[in-house]
Design a protein around this motif. Structure first.
Motif, PDB file in Angstrom:
ATOM      1  N   THR A  47       0.826  -1.214   0.000  1.00  0.00           N
ATOM      2  CA  THR A  47       0.000   0.000   0.000  1.00  0.00           C
ATOM      3  C   THR A  47       0.863   1.268   0.000  1.00  0.00           C
ATOM      4  N   LEU A  48       2.183   1.097   0.017  1.00  0.00           N
ATOM      5  CA  LEU A  48       3.069   2.272   0.001  1.00  0.00           C
ATOM      6  C   LEU A  48       2.837   3.181  -1.203  1.00  0.00           C
ATOM      7  N   PRO A  49       2.584   2.645  -2.423  1.00  0.00           N
ATOM      8  CA  PRO A  49       2.287   3.561  -3.537  1.00  0.00           C
ATOM      9  C   PRO A  49       1.115   4.490  -3.257  1.00  0.00           C
ATOM     10  N   MET A  50       0.079   3.981  -2.579  1.00  0.00           N
ATOM     11  CA  MET A  50      -1.051   4.829  -2.238  1.00  0.00           C
ATOM     12  C   MET A  50      -0.641   5.898  -1.227  1.00  0.00           C
ATOM     13  N   VAL A  51       0.127   5.504  -0.224  1.00  0.00           N
ATOM     14  CA  VAL A  51       0.556   6.448   0.809  1.00  0.00           C
ATOM     15  C   VAL A  51       1.462   7.524   0.222  1.00  0.00           C
ATOM     16  N   LEU A  52       2.423   7.097  -0.589  1.00  0.00           N
ATOM     17  CA  LEU A  52       3.347   8.063  -1.182  1.00  0.00           C
ATOM     18  C   LEU A  52       2.610   9.004  -2.137  1.00  0.00           C
ATOM     19  N   GLY A  53       1.655   8.446  -2.893  1.00  0.00           N
ATOM     20  CA  GLY A  53       0.861   9.293  -3.784  1.00  0.00           C
ATOM     21  C   GLY A  53       0.028  10.294  -3.009  1.00  0.00           C
ATOM     22  N   LEU A  54      -0.601   9.838  -1.926  1.00  0.00           N
ATOM     23  CA  LEU A  54      -1.409  10.739  -1.106  1.00  0.00           C
ATOM     24  C   LEU A  54      -0.533  11.823  -0.487  1.00  0.00           C
ATOM     25  N   LEU A  55       0.629  11.424   0.038  1.00  0.00           N
ATOM     26  CA  LEU A  55       1.534  12.391   0.665  1.00  0.00           C
ATOM     27  C   LEU A  55       2.002  13.439  -0.337  1.00  0.00           C
ATOM     28  N   ALA A  56       2.464  12.982  -1.500  1.00  0.00           N
ATOM     29  CA  ALA A  56       2.987  13.912  -2.503  1.00  0.00           C
ATOM     30  C   ALA A  56       1.901  14.848  -3.017  1.00  0.00           C
ATOM     31  N   ALA A  57       0.722  14.290  -3.325  1.00  0.00           N
ATOM     32  CA  ALA A  57      -0.352  15.123  -3.877  1.00  0.00           C
ATOM     33  C   ALA A  57      -0.892  16.094  -2.843  1.00  0.00           C
ATOM     34  N   SER A  58      -1.023  15.655  -1.594  1.00  0.00           N
ATOM     35  CA  SER A  58      -1.571  16.515  -0.548  1.00  0.00           C
ATOM     36  C   SER A  58      -0.658  17.706  -0.283  1.00  0.00           C
ATOM     37  N   VAL A  59       0.643  17.444  -0.142  1.00  0.00           N
ATOM     38  CA  VAL A  59       1.589  18.519   0.159  1.00  0.00           C
ATOM     39  C   VAL A  59       1.757  19.446  -1.047  1.00  0.00           C
ATOM     40  N   THR A  60       1.911  18.867  -2.233  1.00  0.00           N
ATOM     41  CA  THR A  60       2.132  19.679  -3.436  1.00  0.00           C
ATOM     42  C   THR A  60       0.929  20.561  -3.748  1.00  0.00           C
ATOM     43  N   SER A  61      -0.273  19.973  -3.690  1.00  0.00           N
ATOM     44  CA  SER A  61      -1.467  20.771  -3.985  1.00  0.00           C
ATOM     45  C   SER A  61      -1.644  21.873  -2.954  1.00  0.00           C
ATOM     46  N   GLY A  62      -1.279  21.601  -1.695  1.00  0.00           N
ATOM     47  CA  GLY A  62      -1.378  22.628  -0.672  1.00  0.00           C
ATOM     48  C   GLY A  62      -0.490  23.822  -0.969  1.00  0.00           C
ATOM     49  N   PHE A  63       0.738  23.568  -1.379  1.00  0.00           N
ATOM     50  CA  PHE A  63       1.646  24.664  -1.717  1.00  0.00           C
ATOM     51  C   PHE A  63       1.157  25.425  -2.947  1.00  0.00           C
ATOM     52  N   LEU A  64       0.646  24.701  -3.946  1.00  0.00           N
ATOM     53  CA  LEU A  64       0.172  25.374  -5.159  1.00  0.00           C
ATOM     54  C   LEU A  64      -1.069  26.209  -4.887  1.00  0.00           C
ATOM     55  N   VAL A  65      -1.944  25.732  -4.019  1.00  0.00           N
ATOM     56  CA  VAL A  65      -3.130  26.509  -3.666  1.00  0.00           C
ATOM     57  C   VAL A  65      -2.720  27.801  -2.970  1.00  0.00           C
ATOM     58  N   SER A  66      -1.753  27.707  -2.049  1.00  0.00           N
ATOM     59  CA  SER A  66      -1.295  28.918  -1.360  1.00  0.00           C
ATOM     60  C   SER A  66      -0.635  29.896  -2.322  1.00  0.00           C
ATOM     61  N   ARG A  67       0.028  29.374  -3.329  1.00  0.00           N
ATOM     62  CA  ARG A  67       0.737  30.251  -4.267  1.00  0.00           C
ATOM     63  C   ARG A  67      -0.212  30.918  -5.248  1.00  0.00           C
ATOM     64  N   THR A  68      -1.202  30.167  -5.735  1.00  0.00           N
ATOM     65  CA  THR A  68      -2.061  30.691  -6.808  1.00  0.00           C
ATOM     66  C   THR A  68      -3.434  31.154  -6.319  1.00  0.00           C
ATOM     67  N   GLY A  69      -3.886  30.625  -5.183  1.00  0.00           N
ATOM     68  CA  GLY A  69      -5.235  30.937  -4.728  1.00  0.00           C
ATOM     69  C   GLY A  69      -6.317  30.153  -5.442  1.00  0.00           C
ATOM     70  N   LYS A  70      -5.960  29.294  -6.392  1.00  0.00           N
ATOM     71  CA  LYS A  70      -6.914  28.475  -7.150  1.00  0.00           C
ATOM     72  C   LYS A  70      -6.980  27.077  -6.526  1.00  0.00           C
ATOM     73  N   TRP A  71      -8.166  26.605  -6.240  1.00  0.00           N
ATOM     74  CA  TRP A  71      -8.287  25.327  -5.556  1.00  0.00           C
ATOM     75  C   TRP A  71      -9.238  24.334  -6.243  1.00  0.00           C
ATOM     76  N   LYS A  72     -10.174  24.786  -7.049  1.00  0.00           N
ATOM     77  CA  LYS A  72     -11.180  23.892  -7.614  1.00  0.00           C
ATOM     78  C   LYS A  72     -10.573  22.808  -8.491  1.00  0.00           C
ATOM     79  N   ARG A  73      -9.514  23.127  -9.213  1.00  0.00           N
ATOM     80  CA  ARG A  73      -8.938  22.174 -10.170  1.00  0.00           C
ATOM     81  C   ARG A  73      -8.433  20.896  -9.487  1.00  0.00           C
ATOM     82  N   TYR A  74      -8.074  20.990  -8.218  1.00  0.00           N
ATOM     83  CA  TYR A  74      -7.456  19.838  -7.565  1.00  0.00           C
ATOM     84  C   TYR A  74      -8.457  18.744  -7.206  1.00  0.00           C
TER      85      TYR A  74
END
Length: 532
Positions: free
Chosen positions: A325-352
């Motif tokens: 299940t590590l692929p799921m965990v690593l995918g969740l970790l990477a997507a959660s952290v990356t999308s959080g930083f991008l949302v803070s940078r751009t202010g756009k959130w719906k696309r995620y």
């Protein structure tokens, strides 16, 4: 129009005094304490599964086995709507530390359990504390950081969900096999919770809330908890302790509906309701709650049934299936952290969340094609896509609600969205389980009928009749029991399980489609960047 709506709704609740400003270092330190608290609450629901056979072997009470796993999930989900609103009345810090104390005390009690009734009682109380620890960190982060900056920190809270899904079973198996024993499955979370308590006590400074004249809506709270509790009992124990088509199912379902109706009446009359009806007039809240139910169904469904596929169909050990299940965990970790930083940078959130629901559906589509001999690379790719989709969706849905609603409603709305996600998870596990069981029984009946016909044909030809074991009982046992079957029979049973799993994974696709349709209707409301 969206900004005007926000302004109008802000008049519905009392004004909140401005909170203190925190440096980035202070925010990170507070975040660490919140993550520790969330980790303990999530581990509570996942660490015990591996230890259950050993616990039953020592304490007895095989007939109460399902209650050990269900007790915490039941009270955790039922209490979730209360923690947020009560923190509005008595303060975030006090309620958060209260949840930690409840959790620590009940964990110690569970570790010292001398019989199953003692353990189940401790697990019930533990779930109440875990409900606060799962909800209040999201609310506290909303107090400390504004929505525009919150994404970069909220992503780490979302990653805790993924880490706990793997860390729990692996840690539970390690502790059971070690000299420490199963009791440390409960003791191990105590120092982590204590560290969270000290961190929050030292760093978190929020304005005092006026308590004069505030009355708790106990009538509404009782109806909400009662309705949620009965619904969770049906979803958690249906098909295990009693049949779906049985009197207990109908009675508890009817009771849940009646209490839900009474809760609506009570909340409309209450001066300060636990779950304000005005929340359901907000488009973003309704869409987020419904989409969170879909996400919860997908997340809990894959958490429960994917390891079963690996252990029965692929023949993996519990430890190896946990590592897969590590692929799921690593995918969740990477997507959660990356999308959080991008949302803070751009202010756009719906696309995620839009992209996330597409990835969840695609991942279930990949898993639905798996065969007995499928490559582990394909298996990892399917579950990894689901992890990416969950990481892009979970925290953003909460962020959208916190941004759309006035600060006075933030705690109630956050806890409500978490409640609907947990309820969706319980509903998903129940539905997935019913689908798998029905298809599995159908496949095994076909297999037994074919074996009987082959035996009759052999007897007519004067040949020795082939073995026709009672497949239904053996196939629904443990993986070890299945792999101990004669080779020819074992192959047929494993194939039947694989076919049943196809139906489970196929069911995840329409759930993702519904989630996708819901998030498409979001309005892209700009994230607030000031406390005004």
């Amino acid at each position: 129009m969206a900004e005007q709506a926000i302004t109008d709704r802000s008049e519905a609740g009392p004004a909140e005094p401005p909170g203190p400003r925190y440096t980035r270092r202070q925010v990170i330190e507070i975040l660490a304490g919140l993550m520790l608290a969330m980790l303990t609450s999530m581990l509570t629901t996942s660490i015990v599964g591996t230890a259950l056979p050993t616990i039953v072997g020592e304490l007895g009470g095989q007939d109460k086995l399902s209650w050990v796993a269900s007790a915490t999930l039941l009270t955790m989900t039922a209490s979730t709507p209360l923690w947020g609103k009560l923190s509005d009345i008595w303060g975030r810090k006090l309620l958060f530390q209260t949840a930690l104390v409840i959790f620590i005390g009940s964990s110690v009690a569970a570790g010292f359990a001398q019989d199953m009734s003692w353990l189940i009682g401790a697990r019930f109380v533990q779930g109440i504390g875990a409900g606060g620890l799962a909800t209040l960190p999201q609310v506290i982060l909303g107090d400390v950081v504004e929505p525009r900056e919150r994404g970069r920190y909220a992503g780490f809270l979302g990653a805790v969900f993924g880490v706990s899904t793997v860390a729990g079973p692996l840690l539970g198996g390690f502790l059971v096999d070690s000299p420490l024993g199963w009791r440390w499955c409960f003791f191990i979370t105590v120092p982590v919770a204590a560290a969270a308590f000290i961190t929050i006590q030292r760093l978190l400074r929020l304005p005092r809330r006026p308590r004069g004249g505030v009355r708790v809506d106990w009538q509404g709270a009782s109806c909400i908890v009662g309705a949620a509790g009965l619904a969770m009992l049906v979803l958690s124990l249906g098909g295990k302790e009693f049949d779906w088509n049985s009197a207990p199912t109908y009675l508890m379902s009817a009771g849940a509906l009646v209490l839900a109706g009474l809760a609506v009446v009570a909340e409309r009359r209450a001066a300060d309701p636990i779950l304000p009806p005005r929340l359901f007039a907000d488009r973003t809240f309704v869409l987020s709650a419904a989409a969170s139910m879909c996400v919860g169904m997908a997340m809990f469904g894959v958490m429960i049934y994917f390891p079963q596929y690996l252990q029965i169909v692929k023949g993996m050990s519990p430890t190896a299936s946990g590592l897969m299940t590590l692929p799921m965990v690593l995918g969740l970790l990477a997507a959660s952290v990356t999308s959080g930083f991008l949302v803070s940078r751009t202010g756009k959130w719906k696309r995620y969340p839009v992209a996330g629901t597409v990835l969840i559906g695609t991942g279930f589509g990949v898993l639905s094609t798996l065969e007995v001999g499928s490559s582990l690379v394909l298996v990892g790719a399917g579950v990894g896509l689901i992890g990416l989709g969950l990481g892009l969706s979970m925290q953003i849905l909460i962020l959208a609600v916190q941004n759309a609603l006035p600060r006075a409603d933030m705690a109630a709305a956050t806890s409500a969205v978490s409640f609907f996600r947990n309820l969706g998870g319980a509903f998903g596990v129940a539905v997935f389980g019913a689908v798998m069981t029905e298809r599995l029984h159908s496949e095994l009946e076909t297999m037994a009928r074919n074996a009987a016909e082959a035996a009759a044909e052999a007897e007519a030809q004067g040949l020795p009749a082939p073995e026709t074991p009672q497949l239904s009982e053996k196939a629904l046992g443990s993986p070890d029991a299945i792999h101990a079957l004669p080779a020819a029979v074992q192959d047929g049973v494993i194939e039947a399980f694989n076919t049943a799993m196809h139906q489970v994974f196929l069911l995840g696709m329409p759930i993702a489609v519904v989630g996708f349709a819901l998030v498409l209707f979001f309005r892209q409301v700009p994230l607030r960047s000031s406390r005004g």
